[in-house]
Scaffold this motif. Sequence first.
Motif, PDB file in Angstrom:
ATOM      1  N   ARG A  31       0.822  -1.220   0.000  1.00  0.00           N
ATOM      2  CA  ARG A  31       0.000   0.000   0.000  1.00  0.00           C
ATOM      3  C   ARG A  31       0.854   1.267   0.000  1.00  0.00           C
ATOM      4  N   ARG A  35      -3.467   6.551   1.116  1.00  0.00           N
ATOM      5  CA  ARG A  35      -4.019   7.773   1.716  1.00  0.00           C
ATOM      6  C   ARG A  35      -3.089   8.501   2.681  1.00  0.00           C
ATOM      7  N   TYR A  40      -1.339  11.427  -3.102  1.00  0.00           N
ATOM      8  CA  TYR A  40      -2.335  10.392  -3.446  1.00  0.00           C
ATOM      9  C   TYR A  40      -3.748  10.937  -3.242  1.00  0.00           C
ATOM     10  N   ARG A  44      -6.606  11.126  -6.090  1.00  0.00           N
ATOM     11  CA  ARG A  44      -7.856  10.396  -5.852  1.00  0.00           C
ATOM     12  C   ARG A  44      -9.052  11.350  -5.951  1.00  0.00           C
ATOM     13  N   PHE A  50     -12.421   5.832  -5.723  1.00  0.00           N
ATOM     14  CA  PHE A  50     -11.344   4.844  -5.768  1.00  0.00           C
ATOM     15  C   PHE A  50     -11.387   3.995  -7.038  1.00  0.00           C
ATOM     16  N   ASP A  81      -6.852  -3.138  -7.465  1.00  0.00           N
ATOM     17  CA  ASP A  81      -7.361  -3.780  -6.245  1.00  0.00           C
ATOM     18  C   ASP A  81      -7.664  -5.240  -6.529  1.00  0.00           C
ATOM     19  N   TYR A 158     -14.663 -12.480  -0.068  1.00  0.00           N
ATOM     20  CA  TYR A 158     -15.410 -11.249  -0.371  1.00  0.00           C
ATOM     21  C   TYR A 158     -16.617 -11.548  -1.269  1.00  0.00           C
ATOM     22  N   SER A 213      -4.829 -12.652   1.944  1.00  0.00           N
ATOM     23  CA  SER A 213      -4.916 -11.935   3.216  1.00  0.00           C
ATOM     24  C   SER A 213      -5.618 -12.730   4.312  1.00  0.00           C
ATOM     25  N   HIS A 329       2.029  -5.961   6.638  1.00  0.00           N
ATOM     26  CA  HIS A 329       0.731  -5.727   6.005  1.00  0.00           C
ATOM     27  C   HIS A 329       0.780  -4.298   5.457  1.00  0.00           C
TER      28      HIS A 329
HETATM   29  C1  LIG Z   1      -7.900  -7.465   1.038  1.00  0.00           C
HETATM   30  C2  LIG Z   1      -7.351  -6.570  -0.044  1.00  0.00           C
HETATM   31  C3  LIG Z   1      -8.058  -5.563  -0.761  1.00  0.00           C
HETATM   32  N1  LIG Z   1      -7.168  -4.995  -1.647  1.00  0.00           N
HETATM   33  C4  LIG Z   1      -5.935  -5.557  -1.519  1.00  0.00           C
HETATM   34  C5  LIG Z   1      -6.030  -6.576  -0.538  1.00  0.00           C
HETATM   35  C6  LIG Z   1      -4.921  -7.536  -0.175  1.00  0.00           C
HETATM   36  C7  LIG Z   1      -3.929  -6.931   0.730  1.00  0.00           C
HETATM   37  C8  LIG Z   1      -4.441  -6.594   2.113  1.00  0.00           C
HETATM   38  O1  LIG Z   1      -4.773  -7.520   2.858  1.00  0.00           O
HETATM   39  O2  LIG Z   1      -4.499  -5.393   2.413  1.00  0.00           O
HETATM   40  C9  LIG Z   1      -4.723  -5.301  -2.280  1.00  0.00           C
HETATM   41  C10 LIG Z   1      -4.457  -3.928  -2.741  1.00  0.00           C
HETATM   42  N2  LIG Z   1      -5.234  -2.800  -2.617  1.00  0.00           N
HETATM   43  C11 LIG Z   1      -4.597  -1.746  -3.198  1.00  0.00           C
HETATM   44  C12 LIG Z   1      -3.381  -2.221  -3.753  1.00  0.00           C
HETATM   45  C13 LIG Z   1      -2.489  -1.357  -4.614  1.00  0.00           C
HETATM   46  C14 LIG Z   1      -1.082  -1.537  -4.514  1.00  0.00           C
HETATM   47  C15 LIG Z   1      -0.418  -1.164  -3.195  1.00  0.00           C
HETATM   48  O3  LIG Z   1      -0.163   0.040  -2.980  1.00  0.00           O
HETATM   49  O4  LIG Z   1      -0.102  -2.071  -2.411  1.00  0.00           O
HETATM   50  C16 LIG Z   1      -3.268  -3.570  -3.433  1.00  0.00           C
HETATM   51  C17 LIG Z   1      -2.145  -4.548  -3.725  1.00  0.00           C
HETATM   52  C18 LIG Z   1      -5.085  -0.368  -3.262  1.00  0.00           C
HETATM   53  C19 LIG Z   1      -6.151   0.068  -2.339  1.00  0.00           C
HETATM   54  N3  LIG Z   1      -7.300  -0.610  -2.031  1.00  0.00           N
HETATM   55  C20 LIG Z   1      -8.086   0.160  -1.220  1.00  0.00           C
HETATM   56  C21 LIG Z   1      -7.415   1.396  -0.970  1.00  0.00           C
HETATM   57  C22 LIG Z   1      -7.983   2.567  -0.199  1.00  0.00           C
HETATM   58  C23 LIG Z   1      -8.981   3.213  -1.085  1.00  0.00           C
HETATM   59  C24 LIG Z   1      -9.108   4.694  -0.939  1.00  0.00           C
HETATM   60  O5  LIG Z   1      -8.290   5.446  -1.504  1.00  0.00           O
HETATM   61  O6  LIG Z   1     -10.089   5.101  -0.295  1.00  0.00           O
HETATM   62  C25 LIG Z   1      -6.205   1.338  -1.676  1.00  0.00           C
HETATM   63  C26 LIG Z   1      -5.156   2.419  -1.784  1.00  0.00           C
HETATM   64  C27 LIG Z   1      -9.459  -0.212  -0.738  1.00  0.00           C
HETATM   65  C28 LIG Z   1      -9.643  -1.586  -0.254  1.00  0.00           C
HETATM   66  N4  LIG Z   1      -9.420  -2.718  -0.981  1.00  0.00           N
HETATM   67  C29 LIG Z   1      -9.672  -3.824  -0.201  1.00  0.00           C
HETATM   68  C30 LIG Z   1     -10.116  -3.378   1.065  1.00  0.00           C
HETATM   69  C31 LIG Z   1     -10.495  -4.273   2.223  1.00  0.00           C
HETATM   70  C32 LIG Z   1     -10.130  -1.987   1.011  1.00  0.00           C
HETATM   71  C33 LIG Z   1     -10.659  -1.056   2.067  1.00  0.00           C
HETATM   72  C34 LIG Z   1      -9.721  -0.920   3.200  1.00  0.00           C
HETATM   73  C35 LIG Z   1      -8.886   0.318   3.053  1.00  0.00           C
HETATM   74  O7  LIG Z   1      -9.496   1.358   2.772  1.00  0.00           O
HETATM   75  O8  LIG Z   1      -7.667   0.216   3.224  1.00  0.00           O
HETATM   76  C36 LIG Z   1      -9.499  -5.215  -0.643  1.00  0.00           C
END
Ligand SMILES: Cc1c2[nH]c(c1CCC(=O)O)Cc1[nH]c(c(CCC(=O)O)c1C)Cc1[nH]c(c(CCC(=O)O)c1C)Cc1[nH]c(c(C)c1CCC(=O)O)C2
Length: 350
Positions: A31, A35, A40, A44, A50, A81, A158, A213, A329
């Motif tokens: 990640r 945010r 970023y 966004r 998103f 994602d 999911y 995850s 993580h």
């Molecule tokens: C379970 C999972 C998801 N997404 C992802 C996982 C596996 C890794 C982990 O366990 O964290 C993987 C993921 N999600 C995102 C990436 C991009 C690459 C990186 O920077 O790592 C990657 C590799 C961007 C994202 N994916 C998400 C964001 C935040 C979105 C925003 O900008 O509001 C980002 C940058 C949203 C997201 N996407 C997901 C969730 C549960 C959420 C909400 C939680 C949160 O807000 O952090 C599903």
Amino acid sequence: MTVNPAPRPTKTILRALAGERLPTPPVWMMRQAGRYLPEYRATRAQAGDFLSLCYTPDLAAEVTLQPIRRFGFDAAILFADILLIPQALGMDLWFVTGEGPRLSTITTGAELAALKPADAVHETLAPVYETLRILSRELPRETTLIGFAGAPWTVATYMVAGRGGLEQAPAHALKDQDRATFQGLIDLVTEATITYLSAQIEAGAEVVKLFDSWAGSLRGQDFDDFALEPTRRIIAALKQRHPQIPIIAFPREAGDRYIGFGRATGADCVALDNSVAAEWAAEHVQKDGCVQGNLAPGHMVTGGQALVDETRRIVAAFSDGPHIFNLGHGITPDADPDNVALMIQTVRGG
Ligand SMILES: Cc1c2[nH]c(c1CCC(=O)O)Cc1[nH]c(c(CCC(=O)O)c1C)Cc1[nH]c(c(CCC(=O)O)c1C)Cc1[nH]c(c(C)c1CCC(=O)O)C2
């Protein structure tokens, strides 16, 4: 015809993934585009939401590049994602601000049968491949480009629950009550992931990573059937099509099932969460090949001497073998970018 031996990789991440022990471990962060970075949040806002950010190649490439410009990480991870795959298979997907993802649900054989076939995913995911093509042109020559997907078990949790977080219970229930439907879902996601990651590689990804995850919620035979076996199948298919591309597997919170996971699945590197001790993982996991990860993401919030000490401890614990420095993580939105800079400086010997 003579076959030339594969050239030795020059990028640090690729060298570590090939099993080389480096004096300074290469470093990137899960990640890393997110945010906690003001740039970023600005991009966004420009995208609107998103998912629009994920599907607008210029903007997705821009946020992927932001942490590379700011910190000089050794790898860039594609901005996308893991839940784009269910959407590409025909499910509804939306994100509720402050709460996370929501999806329509799959709990019956009829709902599973209504999804699109695996190779239909390219229609929706074409913008992701375009993001990778932009990145392969624009990244600094020393930076490795990582593509990714969710592992089938995590994606299925999911798809069955319609949401994430602590709710793997609906997937466990379907697996226990209607194993044939659940296995069919895992098989579809496995096939879709193979075709998706192949296309990512063809568009320029130099490494791919599988995020499992919720692997830690599987026990015994279920871990073998739904964490290990789908990962093994994806890796075998990708190695057949793209033998030179290294693969990182992240069976988060697998505990003692981390032991032998790389050998059993064919992964070139096993990513570690922060619930296992680095010294234990060096002895039991790194003996089979490259490892990545382990620093608790909370240190990016709290910083200070504890961050420096823990970073040094992890670097030292893994110093006898191939290692890529990373968090256990994803970095959280409340992290301080200055702590990221301090972590990198510490890894690189500052
Ligand atoms: C379970 C999972 C998801 N997404 C992802 C996982 C596996 C890794 C982990 O366990 O964290 C993987 C993921 N999600 C995102 C990436 C991009 C690459 C990186 O920077 O790592 C990657 C590799 C961007 C994202 N994916 C998400 C964001 C935040 C979105 C925003 O900008 O509001 C980002 C940058 C949203 C997201 N996407 C997901 C969730 C549960 C959420 C909400 C939680 C949160 O807000 O952090 C599903």
